[in-house]
Design an enzyme around this catalytic site. Structure first.
Site, PDB file in Angstrom:
ATOM      1  N   GLU A  94     -11.622  -1.809   1.864  1.00 37.42           N
ATOM      2  CA  GLU A  94     -10.399  -1.294   2.484  1.00 37.42           C
ATOM      3  C   GLU A  94     -10.007   0.066   1.895  1.00 37.42           C
ATOM      4  O   GLU A  94     -10.390   0.425   0.791  1.00 37.42           O
ATOM      5  CB  GLU A  94      -9.261  -2.292   2.255  1.00 37.42           C
ATOM      6  N   ASP A 122       0.840  -1.211   0.000  1.00 36.07           N
ATOM      7  CA  ASP A 122       0.000   0.000   0.000  1.00 36.07           C
ATOM      8  C   ASP A 122       0.877   1.265   0.000  1.00 36.07           C
ATOM      9  O   ASP A 122       1.812   1.371   0.799  1.00 36.07           O
ATOM     10  CB  ASP A 122      -0.859   0.073   1.266  1.00 36.07           C
TER      11      ASP A 122
HETATM   12  C1  FRU Z   1      -4.770  -3.240   2.005  1.00 34.65           C
HETATM   13  C2  FRU Z   1      -4.529  -3.563   3.446  1.00 34.65           C
HETATM   14  C3  FRU Z   1      -5.011  -2.452   4.356  1.00 34.65           C
HETATM   15  C4  FRU Z   1      -4.165  -2.624   5.570  1.00 34.65           C
HETATM   16  C5  FRU Z   1      -2.851  -3.094   4.987  1.00 34.65           C
HETATM   17  C6  FRU Z   1      -2.142  -4.109   5.822  1.00 34.65           C
HETATM   18  O1  FRU Z   1      -3.864  -3.871   1.159  1.00 34.65           O
HETATM   19  O2  FRU Z   1      -5.123  -4.794   3.807  1.00 34.65           O
HETATM   20  O3  FRU Z   1      -6.386  -2.519   4.628  1.00 34.65           O
HETATM   21  O4  FRU Z   1      -4.038  -1.444   6.295  1.00 34.65           O
HETATM   22  O5  FRU Z   1      -3.157  -3.654   3.726  1.00 34.65           O
HETATM   23  O6  FRU Z   1      -1.001  -4.556   5.187  1.00 34.65           O
END
Ligand code: FRU
Length: 437
Positions: free
Chosen positions: A301, A60
């Site tokens: 997300e 991310d």
């Molecule tokens: C999205 C996610 C987010 C989280 C992060 C954890 O890819 O699942 O929701 O904050 O990655 O790695």
């Protein structure tokens, strides 16, 4: 860099925090998801994609931005945060396991670049002393309005024992010279708000609860600071009743698939009550979710917002594996549009909700798409099958990404989106240079 022009819009019919109702992404909406539609499908990525830095795995990411959402350069530098882990095995022999376990040692790293294309990795953004919990998960890096160089990293403090997940914020200062970008501060963390079991479920109601990814912004209509976040519908996991309003307009005889009651994703919203100008992020009022996916999917997300003329778009990422019942769709970014401001009502974009999904030949190739106000879309490479592989889910043929995918761009027409441009790997574009206002 284009000039940012904000059109005067008539907001008299907009809903408010006092009078809105939660919008539903229904089973019938999701039935309209059309995998491999070229207008809503990511391009197939070259198996020989370049890696930004072989000493880390990254996923991310997000550009430095202002509180209105605009991507901001600082002293001419492009800046980006990213969730990363340091690779233990630089030969990549163990990359599959390292990638699989990455959430359990994730930290927020930063990158800087002169052109938004060629990036230098700068290391940790937050000092270790800021960590109230061991893991740092997603959020947003935002320049504080009215300051020369203060910025806030909104992120998720996550820990395993006991299970903790809290939208949090740490504050620092950014500096740059001709050769590099660096930071000071980021030594402490403030917890913003907790899952309350009323506006969203909590760990008592659902051991798999989702409560993370804070995305603060200033609502142009009332000038207040709000924060979107990933949550779930409040209630005990698996004990929901899927009613006609979750099912929507289905054909006669349509049967809701079994297990639909296990999907209860929600896009949460909270309003800041403490003083933004003083950097006080300690008091928030949680409101009812803006959008729920009860009966459809168990994860929405990294929700984020784009204001475009008089329309409000919320984008959020979801997986094929988190669809429930007989609903299905690709990993990718989904969108919801409101004609009445941030409080909706929202309708799913393209009728189905799907904005950009992975192609069926490479169903896990990208994830964590982030749509900027210029409609460029960043994502990371996840698992890329070798070309011509008959089973794209076979892990022995994957190439693990851990690096940014080619940036693409959308064109929006009201509630429709179209993929219209493909750019370079990890490319970002700037809307403005930071100036104190
Ligand atoms: C999205 C996610 C987010 C989280 C992060 C954890 O890819 O699942 O929701 O904050 O990655 O790695």
């Amino acid at each position: 860099m284009e000039e940012i022009i904000i059109k005067k819009i008539d907001t008299s019919k907009f809903t408010t925090s006092e009078n809105y109702t939660t919008s539903k992404w229904t089973i019938a909406d999701a039935l309209k998801v059309h995998i491999d539609d070229p207008t809503t499908t990511m391009p197939v990525i070259d198996y020989n994609f370049p890696v930004m830095d072989n000493s880390i795995l990254g996923w991310d990411a997000g550009a430095l931005r202002d509180i209105h959402g605009y991507t901001t350069t600082f002293k001419g530098w492009f800046v980006m945060w990213q969730l990363v882990v340091n690779k233990i095995d630089l030969t990549n022999k163990n990359i599959y396991n390292e990638w699989l376990n990455r959430n359990n040692s994730a930290y927020i790293g930063y990158w800087y670049s002169k052109d938004g294309l060629n990036w230098t990795f700068g290391g940790r953004l937050l000092n270790k002393s800021a960590d109230l919990e061991p893991w740092e998960w997603s959020g947003s890096l935002v320049m504080r309005e009215g300051t020369e160089n203060t910025l806030d990293m909104f992120y998720t403090s996550v820990g395993p024992n006991p299970a903790v997940s809290i939208p949090s914020v740490s504050t620092g200062q950014i500096f740059a010279d001709d050769t590099k970008v660096w930071f000071e501060g980021f030594t402490t963390t403030t917890n913003m708000f907790q899952a309350d079991g009323i506006h969203e479920d909590n760990v008592e109601e659902n051991p798999y609860w989702n409560f993370r990814d804070p995305h603060p912004f200033m609502n142009p209509v009332d000038g207040k600071i709000y924060c979107l976040y990933e949550g779930d519908v409040a209630g005990v996991r698996g004990e929901f009743t899927i009613t006609d309003s979750e099912i929507g307009h289905v054909p006669p005889g349509y049967q809701v698939g079994s297990g639909a009651q296990y999907g209860a994703a929600a896009i949460g919203i909270a309003r800041l009550e403490s003083d933004y100008t003083k950097g006080d992020f300690s008091k928030w009022t949680q409101l009812d979710p803006l959008v729920t996916a009860l009966g459809v999917n168990s994860q929405l997300e990294r929700p984020h917002v784009v204001f475009k003329d008089d329309l409000t778009y919320i984008f959020s990422i979801s997986h094929n594996s988190t669809y429930v019942g007989s609903s299905t769709g690709p990993d990718g970014v989904y969108g919801f549009v409101s004609r009445n401001g941030i409080f909706g009502p929202y309708e799913p974009m393209n009728s189905s909700g799907l904005v950009l999904g992975n192609p069926s030949t490479a169903p896990l190739e990208t994830y964590s798409h982030f749509v900027a106000p210029d409609l460029s879309v960043q994502s990371f490479i996840n698992y890329l099958p070798a070309a011509g592989t008959t089973d794209p889910y076979n892990p022995t043929t994957y190439r693990i990404g851990g690096t940014l995918a080619p940036t693409v761009r959308l064109t929006l027409e009201e509630s429709s989106s179209f993929l219209t441009e493909v750019h370079e790997y990890g490319q970002i574009f700037s809307d403005k240079e930071w100036v104190k206002k």
